[in-house]
Enzyme design. Structure first.
Site, PDB file in Angstrom:
ATOM      1  N   LYS A  44       0.817  -1.207   0.000  1.00 16.65           N
ATOM      2  CA  LYS A  44       0.000   0.000   0.000  1.00 16.65           C
ATOM      3  C   LYS A  44       0.856   1.265   0.000  1.00 16.65           C
ATOM      4  O   LYS A  44       0.522   2.254  -0.664  1.00 16.65           O
ATOM      5  CB  LYS A  44      -0.958  -0.006   1.187  1.00 16.65           C
ATOM      6  CG  LYS A  44      -1.967  -1.149   1.156  1.00 16.65           C
ATOM      7  CD  LYS A  44      -3.103  -0.958   2.116  1.00 16.65           C
ATOM      8  CE  LYS A  44      -4.073   0.098   1.650  1.00 16.65           C
ATOM      9  NZ  LYS A  44      -4.742  -0.237   0.392  1.00 16.65           N
ATOM     10  N   ALA A  70       3.981   1.646  -1.212  1.00 17.65           N
ATOM     11  CA  ALA A  70       4.599   1.801  -2.529  1.00 17.65           C
ATOM     12  C   ALA A  70       3.566   2.166  -3.587  1.00 17.65           C
ATOM     13  O   ALA A  70       3.816   3.025  -4.449  1.00 17.65           O
ATOM     14  CB  ALA A  70       5.322   0.508  -2.905  1.00 17.65           C
ATOM     15  N   ASN A 129     -12.221   2.615   3.473  1.00 18.56           N
ATOM     16  CA  ASN A 129     -13.351   2.158   2.678  1.00 18.56           C
ATOM     17  C   ASN A 129     -14.530   1.925   3.619  1.00 18.56           C
ATOM     18  O   ASN A 129     -14.438   2.175   4.822  1.00 18.56           O
ATOM     19  CB  ASN A 129     -12.997   0.911   1.851  1.00 18.56           C
ATOM     20  CG  ASN A 129     -12.641  -0.298   2.704  1.00 18.56           C
ATOM     21  OD1 ASN A 129     -13.041  -0.419   3.873  1.00 18.56           O
ATOM     22  ND2 ASN A 129     -11.876  -1.212   2.127  1.00 18.56           N
ATOM     23  N   LEU A 169     -16.619   4.008  -1.300  1.00 19.61           N
ATOM     24  CA  LEU A 169     -17.774   3.112  -1.225  1.00 19.61           C
ATOM     25  C   LEU A 169     -17.840   2.137  -2.397  1.00 19.61           C
ATOM     26  O   LEU A 169     -18.918   1.676  -2.754  1.00 19.61           O
ATOM     27  CB  LEU A 169     -19.054   3.952  -1.174  1.00 19.61           C
ATOM     28  CG  LEU A 169     -19.134   4.984  -0.042  1.00 19.61           C
ATOM     29  CD1 LEU A 169     -20.330   5.913  -0.249  1.00 19.61           C
ATOM     30  CD2 LEU A 169     -19.207   4.288   1.309  1.00 19.61           C
ATOM     31  N   GLY A 170     -16.690   1.848  -3.004  1.00 17.29           N
ATOM     32  CA  GLY A 170     -16.685   0.920  -4.133  1.00 17.29           C
ATOM     33  C   GLY A 170     -17.500   1.463  -5.293  1.00 17.29           C
ATOM     34  O   GLY A 170     -17.344   2.622  -5.686  1.00 17.29           O
ATOM     35  N   ALA A 210      -5.371  -2.173  -6.828  1.00 16.39           N
ATOM     36  CA  ALA A 210      -4.772  -0.892  -6.444  1.00 16.39           C
ATOM     37  C   ALA A 210      -5.766   0.267  -6.488  1.00 16.39           C
ATOM     38  O   ALA A 210      -5.353   1.432  -6.435  1.00 16.39           O
ATOM     39  CB  ALA A 210      -3.580  -0.576  -7.344  1.00 16.39           C
ATOM     40  N   GLY A 212      -8.059   1.510  -4.311  1.00 18.82           N
ATOM     41  CA  GLY A 212      -8.035   2.388  -3.148  1.00 18.82           C
ATOM     42  C   GLY A 212      -6.730   3.145  -3.017  1.00 18.82           C
ATOM     43  O   GLY A 212      -6.715   4.323  -2.636  1.00 18.82           O
ATOM     44  N   ASP A 213      -5.622   2.482  -3.342  1.00 16.33           N
ATOM     45  CA  ASP A 213      -4.317   3.146  -3.275  1.00 16.33           C
ATOM     46  C   ASP A 213      -4.215   4.246  -4.325  1.00 16.33           C
ATOM     47  O   ASP A 213      -3.638   5.306  -4.083  1.00 16.33           O
ATOM     48  CB  ASP A 213      -3.199   2.128  -3.472  1.00 16.33           C
ATOM     49  CG  ASP A 213      -3.125   1.114  -2.356  1.00 16.33           C
ATOM     50  OD1 ASP A 213      -3.538   1.446  -1.232  1.00 16.33           O
ATOM     51  OD2 ASP A 213      -2.653  -0.012  -2.601  1.00 16.33           O
ATOM     52  N   ARG A 235      -7.321  -2.415 -15.446  1.00 17.20           N
ATOM     53  CA  ARG A 235      -6.037  -3.026 -15.783  1.00 17.20           C
ATOM     54  C   ARG A 235      -5.608  -3.984 -14.689  1.00 17.20           C
ATOM     55  O   ARG A 235      -5.877  -3.740 -13.518  1.00 17.20           O
ATOM     56  CB  ARG A 235      -4.967  -1.938 -15.944  1.00 17.20           C
ATOM     57  CG  ARG A 235      -5.318  -0.873 -16.959  1.00 17.20           C
ATOM     58  CD  ARG A 235      -4.427   0.336 -16.798  1.00 17.20           C
ATOM     59  NE  ARG A 235      -4.715   1.339 -17.817  1.00 17.20           N
ATOM     60  CZ  ARG A 235      -4.232   2.587 -17.794  1.00 17.20           C
ATOM     61  NH1 ARG A 235      -3.474   2.978 -16.793  1.00 17.20           N
ATOM     62  NH2 ARG A 235      -4.540   3.421 -18.767  1.00 17.20           N
ATOM     63  N   SER A 248      -0.937  -0.532 -13.135  1.00 19.13           N
ATOM     64  CA  SER A 248      -2.316  -0.204 -13.504  1.00 19.13           C
ATOM     65  C   SER A 248      -2.658   1.256 -13.247  1.00 19.13           C
ATOM     66  O   SER A 248      -3.661   1.765 -13.745  1.00 19.13           O
ATOM     67  CB  SER A 248      -3.290  -1.090 -12.718  1.00 19.13           C
ATOM     68  OG  SER A 248      -3.393  -0.688 -11.361  1.00 19.13           O
TER      69      SER A 248
END
Length: 303
Positions: free
Chosen positions: A39, A41, A181, A218-219, A246, A248-249, A282, A288
């Site tokens: 997370k 990186a 999240n 919230l996705g 990735a 959320g990151d 991706r 991605s």
């Protein structure tokens, strides 16, 4: 302008399956690949790809994974001046199973577990001179606490609380931007988020802990956040989901980069949502993550 990410760096081992195996069951998977992740990186790469001069402060092992992780960070524009190879220790590893576009992750911390408060103290001046410090919870909590303590009231603090663990309210009071999240938000507030009303209630409860700007991803239902004057809910952007590893990151790193660049909160969130919507189309983690020109529509999305 300087963004310092204090956090984890891993090698992701990724495999796709049609369904999740039951206990004792073996399934054939497809598409195995290795991909540098973690997370810390990932968020550092997102920050750098969005144009923020970015440093990762952390540790890798003195193994081939550590060499690959460092080289990949540099390839994406992240400075590794504050990234140390820990002798005799393996790099962090994440075993990731992707099924139906969603992921399940098992972590082995490795060198990440060697990031101590004393190690963070060694970069005190760098932290105090930064435009912002970004943190997650894949390194030992005492190191996170020390970074917040150093930065509190001096350098803006971004905390993505993943994986969720109990955090003292006195530490949360030193956090400026908090990006859980919906599952993590429930962990910290006790509120089950079913819609906008519950999301706003969770934002209010987080602000009561001293957090200045909570944001809850919230996705596919978007993001709820406090913009400095009111709670806001924005729907997610349409995307053909391939891999959410990735997402959320990408959101957190892009948000930090945009805030550091002086963007107002509403615009920063819009850009972060667009970046995350591209990332999920991706496979993999750092590769991605789009660059800013793609997000702003100046170049067509790659891949």
């Amino acid at each position: 302008m300087k963004l310092i990410v204090v956090g984890s760096a891993n090698m992701d081992m990724v495999m796709t399956t049609e369904r999740v195996p039951e206990a004792g069951e073996t399934l054939h998977g497809t598409g195995f690949f290795l991909s540098p992740g973690g997370k810390g990186a990932n968020q550092a790469v997102a920050g750098a790809k969005m144009g923020a001069p970015t440093w990762l402060l952390g540790k890798v092992g003195d193994d081939i994974f550590g060499q690959s992780i460092s080289a990949n960070l540099a390839r994406h524009g992240v400075s590794t001046d504050y990234l140390t190879a820990e002798p005799g220790v393996s790099s962090g590893v994440a075993a990731i199973t992707v099924c139906g576009g969603n992921n399940r992750i098992i972590l082995a911390g490795g060198a990440n577990d060697k990031v101590t408060p004393e190690y963070v103290d060694g970069f005190r001046e760098e932290i105090l001179s930064a435009s912002a410090v970004m943190l997650q919870l894949e390194i030992p909590l005492p190191a996170v606490y020390r970074a917040v303590e150093l930065a509190k009231g001096r350098t803006p603090v971004f905390l993505n609380p993943a994986p969720a663990v109990p955090i003292d309210d006195s530490v949360l009071d030193g956090v400026d931007y908090f990006t859980p999240n919906e599952i993590e938000a429930r962990f910290y507030t006790g509120i089950q988020i079913r819609g906008t009303e519950e999301a706003f209630a969770a934002l209010d409860r987080l602000r009561a802990k001293g957090i200045r700007f909570p944001l809850i991803t919230l996705g596919d239902k978007g993001v709820a956040y406090f913009n400095g004057s009111r709670n806001v809910h924005k729907m997610s952007l349409p995307a053909e989901v391939v891999d959410t590893t990735a997402a959320g990151d990408t959101f957190s790193g892009t948000l930090a980069a945009m805030i550091v660049a002086g963007k107002p909160m509403d615009e920063a969130v819009d850009i972060a949502q667009r970046a995350a919507a591209i990332a999920v189309t991706r496979p993999g983690a750092q590769d991605s993550i789009p660059v800013l020109a793609e997000v702003l529509g100046e170049n067509p999305p790659r891949g």
